[in-house]
Enzyme design. Sequence first.
Site, mmCIF file in Angstrom:
data_model
loop_
_atom_site.group_PDB
_atom_site.id
_atom_site.type_symbol
_atom_site.label_atom_id
_atom_site.label_comp_id
_atom_site.label_asym_id
_atom_site.label_seq_id
_atom_site.Cartn_x
_atom_site.Cartn_y
_atom_site.Cartn_z
ATOM 1 N N LYS A 22 -13.422 1.107 53.807
ATOM 2 C CA LYS A 22 -12.086 0.913 54.813
ATOM 3 C C LYS A 22 -12.585 1.728 56.148
ATOM 4 C CE LYS A 22 -7.807 -0.890 55.208
ATOM 5 N NZ LYS A 22 -6.907 0.536 55.599
ATOM 6 N N ASN A 23 -11.149 2.739 55.716
ATOM 7 C CA ASN A 23 -11.146 3.733 56.432
ATOM 8 C C ASN A 23 -11.327 4.152 57.582
ATOM 9 O OD1 ASN A 23 -8.341 2.219 56.283
ATOM 10 N ND2 ASN A 23 -7.554 3.858 55.375
ATOM 11 N N CYS A 116 -0.506 -2.494 56.810
ATOM 12 C CA CYS A 116 0.435 -2.483 56.409
ATOM 13 C C CYS A 116 1.866 -1.326 56.137
ATOM 14 C CB CYS A 116 -0.283 -1.432 55.181
ATOM 15 S SG CYS A 116 -1.184 -1.734 53.706
ATOM 16 N N ARG A 122 5.727 2.983 61.350
ATOM 17 C CA ARG A 122 4.670 3.822 61.393
ATOM 18 C C ARG A 122 4.233 3.568 63.440
ATOM 19 N NH1 ARG A 122 -0.296 0.931 57.537
ATOM 20 N NH2 ARG A 122 -1.333 3.105 58.827
ATOM 21 N N ASP A 308 -2.954 7.591 50.049
ATOM 22 C CA ASP A 308 -3.377 6.567 49.745
ATOM 23 C C ASP A 308 -3.643 5.858 48.266
ATOM 24 O OD1 ASP A 308 -3.199 5.285 52.550
ATOM 25 O OD2 ASP A 308 -5.514 5.470 53.250
ATOM 26 N N ARG A 400 -7.277 -7.524 51.541
ATOM 27 C CA ARG A 400 -7.656 -6.433 52.999
ATOM 28 C C ARG A 400 -8.199 -5.137 52.977
ATOM 29 N NH1 ARG A 400 -2.780 -3.880 55.105
ATOM 30 N NH2 ARG A 400 -4.375 -2.909 55.810
HETATM 31 N N1 EPU Z 1 2.136 9.348 63.006
HETATM 32 C C1 EPU Z 1 2.688 10.177 64.644
HETATM 33 N N2 EPU Z 1 2.283 9.508 65.873
HETATM 34 C C2 EPU Z 1 1.376 8.937 66.041
HETATM 35 C C3 EPU Z 1 0.563 8.261 64.444
HETATM 36 C C4 EPU Z 1 1.016 9.035 63.353
HETATM 37 O O1 EPU Z 1 4.092 10.386 64.235
HETATM 38 O O2 EPU Z 1 0.958 8.152 67.222
HETATM 39 C C5 EPU Z 1 1.901 9.969 62.219
HETATM 40 C C6 EPU Z 1 2.882 9.208 60.784
HETATM 41 O O3 EPU Z 1 4.253 7.928 61.303
HETATM 42 C C7 EPU Z 1 2.616 9.328 60.046
HETATM 43 C C8 EPU Z 1 1.544 10.487 60.373
HETATM 44 O O4 EPU Z 1 1.426 10.990 61.267
HETATM 45 O O5 EPU Z 1 3.226 10.143 59.121
HETATM 46 C C9 EPU Z 1 0.375 10.219 60.001
HETATM 47 O O6 EPU Z 1 -0.839 9.215 59.992
HETATM 48 P P1 EPU Z 1 -1.335 8.558 60.467
HETATM 49 O O7 EPU Z 1 -1.648 8.303 62.210
HETATM 50 O O8 EPU Z 1 -2.595 9.581 59.417
HETATM 51 O O9 EPU Z 1 -1.970 6.846 60.315
HETATM 52 P P2 EPU Z 1 -3.030 5.777 60.051
HETATM 53 O O10 EPU Z 1 -4.406 5.867 60.826
HETATM 54 O O11 EPU Z 1 -2.299 5.048 60.507
HETATM 55 C C10 EPU Z 1 -4.650 6.263 58.314
HETATM 56 C C11 EPU Z 1 -4.931 5.152 57.324
HETATM 57 C C12 EPU Z 1 -3.945 4.943 56.701
HETATM 58 C C13 EPU Z 1 -3.849 6.034 55.348
HETATM 59 C C14 EPU Z 1 -3.814 6.581 56.579
HETATM 60 C C15 EPU Z 1 -3.413 8.322 56.209
HETATM 61 C C16 EPU Z 1 -6.800 3.575 58.815
HETATM 62 C C17 EPU Z 1 -6.583 2.036 59.502
HETATM 63 N N3 EPU Z 1 -5.071 3.317 57.856
HETATM 64 O O12 EPU Z 1 -3.069 5.017 58.966
HETATM 65 O O13 EPU Z 1 -4.586 3.704 55.473
HETATM 66 O O14 EPU Z 1 -2.601 6.264 55.626
HETATM 67 O O15 EPU Z 1 -4.155 7.175 58.273
HETATM 68 O O16 EPU Z 1 -4.228 9.203 55.570
HETATM 69 O O17 EPU Z 1 -7.081 4.345 58.579
HETATM 70 C C18 EPU Z 1 -4.826 2.726 53.243
HETATM 71 O O18 EPU Z 1 -5.441 2.479 53.259
HETATM 72 O O19 EPU Z 1 -3.885 2.035 51.997
HETATM 73 C C19 EPU Z 1 -4.033 3.215 54.453
HETATM 74 C C20 EPU Z 1 -2.359 2.519 54.730
#
Ligand code: EPU
Length: 431
Positions: A22-23, A116, A122, A308, A400
């Site tokens: 998915k990701n 989510c 986030r 995750d 999802r």
């Molecule tokens: N963060 C920041 N600033 C940013 C972006 C992130 O401070 O601009 C922080 C977040 O608050 C968090 C950490 O950095 O504490 C990691 O966030 P990340 O950006 O890695 O998460 P994401 O890209 O929003 C993706 C996956 C999530 C998964 C995370 C971590 C997707 C669509 N989502 O989220 O997946 O938990 O990486 O591996 O790729 C799931 O699949 O259930 C899911 C939530």
Amino acid sequence: MTKYVINGGKTLNGEVTISGAKNAAVAIVPAALLADGPVRIENVPKIIDVTLQLEIMRELGAQIRLVNATTVEIENTKNPSLKPHELERKLRASYYLLGALLGKYGYAEVAMPGGCNFGGVRPIDQHIKGFEALGATVTLPKGGFIRAEAPEGGLTGAHIYFDVVTVGATMNVMLAAVFAKGQTILENCAKEPHIVDLANFLNAMGANVKGAGTDVIKIRGVEKLHGISYSIIPDQIEAGTFMAAVAACGGSVLVKNVIPKHLECITNKLKEMNVEITEFDDAVLVRREGRLTRTNLKTMPYPGFPTDMQPQMTTALCLAEGTSIITEGVWDSRYRYTEELARMGANVHVDGKIAVIEGVSEFKGAPVRAHDLRAGAAMVIAGLAAKGVTEVEQVQNIERGYETLVEKFVALGADMYRSEIPDSMGAAQQA
Ligand code: EPU
């Protein structure tokens, strides 16, 4: 309203084939907009998040052809209308459209991403920081939109150091930078397998991205990208979810179409818990007979233990002998589901990022909610392991990100079904 009805207490046995990640898919599918020419993507998971992504892209003017259940062909024929879409609010990964469209056309406006909600904030400040370093102007016009605009003459490569390790910002800035003039250097990058998959996809289309999978990624801007055929990697978290389910329920399951290397952190943790795992080239055999034993676990960016998988492993550990301590090292808050587990007899005490689990010998079936995607997977695992009937509500959150989860568990011997209740009755029941 749709719910899953699970008559738990059965062991899981047989084989399950894991779908595409998915990701990775939610970034690779919009990245197809960068190419001139048709892009065929295989092993695309049939999940709501990808369907939404494709719908948004179709509305933007891309031609989308479903070749078969897991293969899609995308052709970006014209500069899209670039109107923000309400659909984007339903999914987190809509932000990858921002990087892809900014990279391709120098202008993008999307609705602030949804997806989510596991309780905490986030932020996307690191995405914005990256775009701005490439020369874009990023604004937040009224109405909950985000707009990014390249200067006249386009984006220019830059040296960007991410303040936190972030999957989303690493991938999004990669998308924006593929055509940026000169070299872009990204430091403190996330290293998840889907980052490498996105880089491989971009390179196959003619991009010049080096170092994905390490914490420094270097991108040399190219003039254009061409169409290709590409197959998405298997889903590490879907595989881990089935592995955790076998741990919780007992039995013996061959988890097929996986990359065992991506599963190492999960495999090692399960072994500590008295689960037997045998690795093959593209499969793992998971067996559990005796009682699970306690362990501690801390979630970290890859190659650490994936956040995750935290709810699914916590659920299995609730049934282990002894006290286990979980530390959430990625998100501020991701334990809301433990209140649901408590209704089934789990004994978990949460304090901020720490959860202390006192193992119990069994769960009892109960009505529970899937507050988010992985919390929902945890509820399914708990229901499958529990004595009696569990009804999981809000399963749209599960769908999802999991393809045919019910069918896959039923094929392993689970007694569960998907029950559709007309909305009026659902509302009456909830009231
Ligand atoms: N963060 C920041 N600033 C940013 C972006 C992130 O401070 O601009 C922080 C977040 O608050 C968090 C950490 O950095 O504490 C990691 O966030 P990340 O950006 O890695 O998460 P994401 O890209 O929003 C993706 C996956 C999530 C998964 C995370 C971590 C997707 C669509 N989502 O989220 O997946 O938990 O990486 O591996 O790729 C799931 O699949 O259930 C899911 C939530």
